[in-house]
Motif scaffolding. Structure first.
Motif, PDB file in Angstrom:
ATOM      1  N   LEU A  93       2.521   5.543  44.470  1.00  0.00           N
ATOM      2  CA  LEU A  93       3.860   5.709  45.017  1.00  0.00           C
ATOM      3  C   LEU A  93       4.535   6.932  44.431  1.00  0.00           C
ATOM      4  O   LEU A  93       4.469   7.176  43.216  1.00  0.00           O
ATOM      5  N   ILE A  94       5.173   7.689  45.321  1.00  0.00           N
ATOM      6  CA  ILE A  94       5.912   8.882  44.914  1.00  0.00           C
ATOM      7  C   ILE A  94       7.271   8.834  45.595  1.00  0.00           C
ATOM      8  O   ILE A  94       7.359   8.601  46.804  1.00  0.00           O
ATOM      9  N   ALA A  95       8.319   9.065  44.826  1.00  0.00           N
ATOM     10  CA  ALA A  95       9.666   9.119  45.389  1.00  0.00           C
ATOM     11  C   ALA A  95      10.267  10.471  45.103  1.00  0.00           C
ATOM     12  O   ALA A  95      10.132  10.996  43.988  1.00  0.00           O
ATOM     13  N   THR A  96      10.906  11.047  46.109  1.00  0.00           N
ATOM     14  CA  THR A  96      11.584  12.333  45.950  1.00  0.00           C
ATOM     15  C   THR A  96      13.014  12.205  46.422  1.00  0.00           C
ATOM     16  O   THR A  96      13.348  11.345  47.241  1.00  0.00           O
ATOM     17  N   ILE A  97      13.865  13.075  45.900  1.00  0.00           N
ATOM     18  CA  ILE A  97      15.247  13.084  46.331  1.00  0.00           C
ATOM     19  C   ILE A  97      15.756  14.504  46.383  1.00  0.00           C
ATOM     20  O   ILE A  97      15.409  15.323  45.525  1.00  0.00           O
ATOM     21  N   ASN A  98      16.531  14.815  47.409  1.00  0.00           N
ATOM     22  CA  ASN A  98      17.193  16.096  47.550  1.00  0.00           C
ATOM     23  C   ASN A  98      18.686  15.814  47.625  1.00  0.00           C
ATOM     24  O   ASN A  98      19.192  15.377  48.659  1.00  0.00           O
ATOM     25  N   ILE A  99      19.374  16.041  46.521  1.00  0.00           N
ATOM     26  CA  ILE A  99      20.785  15.699  46.426  1.00  0.00           C
ATOM     27  C   ILE A  99      21.624  16.519  47.412  1.00  0.00           C
ATOM     28  O   ILE A  99      22.545  15.999  48.040  1.00  0.00           O
ATOM     29  N   GLN A 100      21.287  17.797  47.568  1.00  0.00           N
ATOM     30  CA  GLN A 100      22.065  18.661  48.464  1.00  0.00           C
ATOM     31  C   GLN A 100      21.959  18.196  49.908  1.00  0.00           C
ATOM     32  O   GLN A 100      22.932  18.208  50.651  1.00  0.00           O
ATOM     33  N   GLU A 101      20.756  17.773  50.307  1.00  0.00           N
ATOM     34  CA  GLU A 101      20.552  17.319  51.687  1.00  0.00           C
ATOM     35  C   GLU A 101      20.847  15.834  51.850  1.00  0.00           C
ATOM     36  O   GLU A 101      20.758  15.307  52.964  1.00  0.00           O
ATOM     37  N   LYS A 102      21.136  15.129  50.777  1.00  0.00           N
ATOM     38  CA  LYS A 102      21.420  13.695  50.793  1.00  0.00           C
ATOM     39  C   LYS A 102      20.279  12.937  51.463  1.00  0.00           C
ATOM     40  O   LYS A 102      20.470  12.163  52.411  1.00  0.00           O
TER      41      LYS A 102
END
Lengths: 113, 105
Positions: B59-68
């Motif tokens: 499992l891999i989780a990513t997040i892009n705060i700028q793009e929400k």
């Protein structure tokens, strides 16, 4: 460690009856939470507690009361059950804050007729 | 409009496929959670992340705060991965309605 336990697992109530759901955790966590889960709605926060003796309202608190008299226990009360409170109720706890990893109980299925 | 939107709502894939589940949110957040709800109903926290990427096994989780926006990826999917995957954001934990994943052997 048992983690987070919930009592009872399943209950049927008649409209107007009262009941208390018990959540217990043995991880010495400060934060505890009560959620309800309804089809198509996702989990919704009912009440939460940031420590022994404290409680706060969540997104859907109406019709419920809570108490945290002991650190390890968080009680959810329904004073006068309504069919709209038919749901699956989950309790959770976390060590330090709302944004820490939460550990969930197995859930209580409540049917109000 | 919900503050948290997940896509797809349902996903069926063959064993071994690479899986991507998406979560978009409209509020400012401190961090985002990914949870897994087993067919029996039990809920397990998978990840909590506030930036970048986290990996645990397949499992891999990513997040892009700028793009929400956040994504949960599953590599080499297996039937035991079949579950509902839920993302949650905001200080008082606003949950998405979940993505039901079914992996066919």
């Amino acid at each position: 460690n048992a983690g987070v336990t919930q009592t009872p697992k399943f209950r049927v109530l008649k409209t107007g009856q009262s009941m208390t759901l018990l959540c217990a955790q043995d991880m010495n966590h400060e934060y505890m939470y009560w959620y309800r889960q309804d089809p198509g709605m996702g989990l919704r926060l009912i009440h939460y507690s940031v420590g022994e003796g404290t409680t706060a309202k969540g997104e859907v608190p109406d019709g419920y009361n809570v108490s945290r008299l002991k650190k390890q226990n968080f009680l959810l009360g329904l004073e006068s059950a309504a069919p709209s409170q038919t749901s699956v109720y989950f309790c959770a706890s976390s060590s330090r804050g709302l944004w820490e990893t939460q550990y969930f109980g197995p859930g209580t299925r409540l049917l109000v007729l | 409009k919900n503050e948290v939107e997940q896509s797809p709502q349902n996903l069926t894939a063959q064993e071994g496929e690479f899986i991507t589940i998406n979560c978009s949110y409209s509020v400012g957040i401190s961090a985002l959670h990914w949870l897994q709800q087993h067919p029996g109903g039990g809920i397990v926290s998978l990840f909590m992340l506030s930036s970048g990427k986290k990996k645990h096994g397949r499992l891999i989780a990513t997040i892009n705060i700028q793009e929400k926006h956040s994504s949960l990826h599953i590599t080499a999917s297996h039937p035991r991965d079949s579950a509902v995957y839920i993302c949650a954001v905001n200080e008082k934990l606003t949950f998405g309605t979940g993505t039901r994943l079914t992996i066919i052997p």
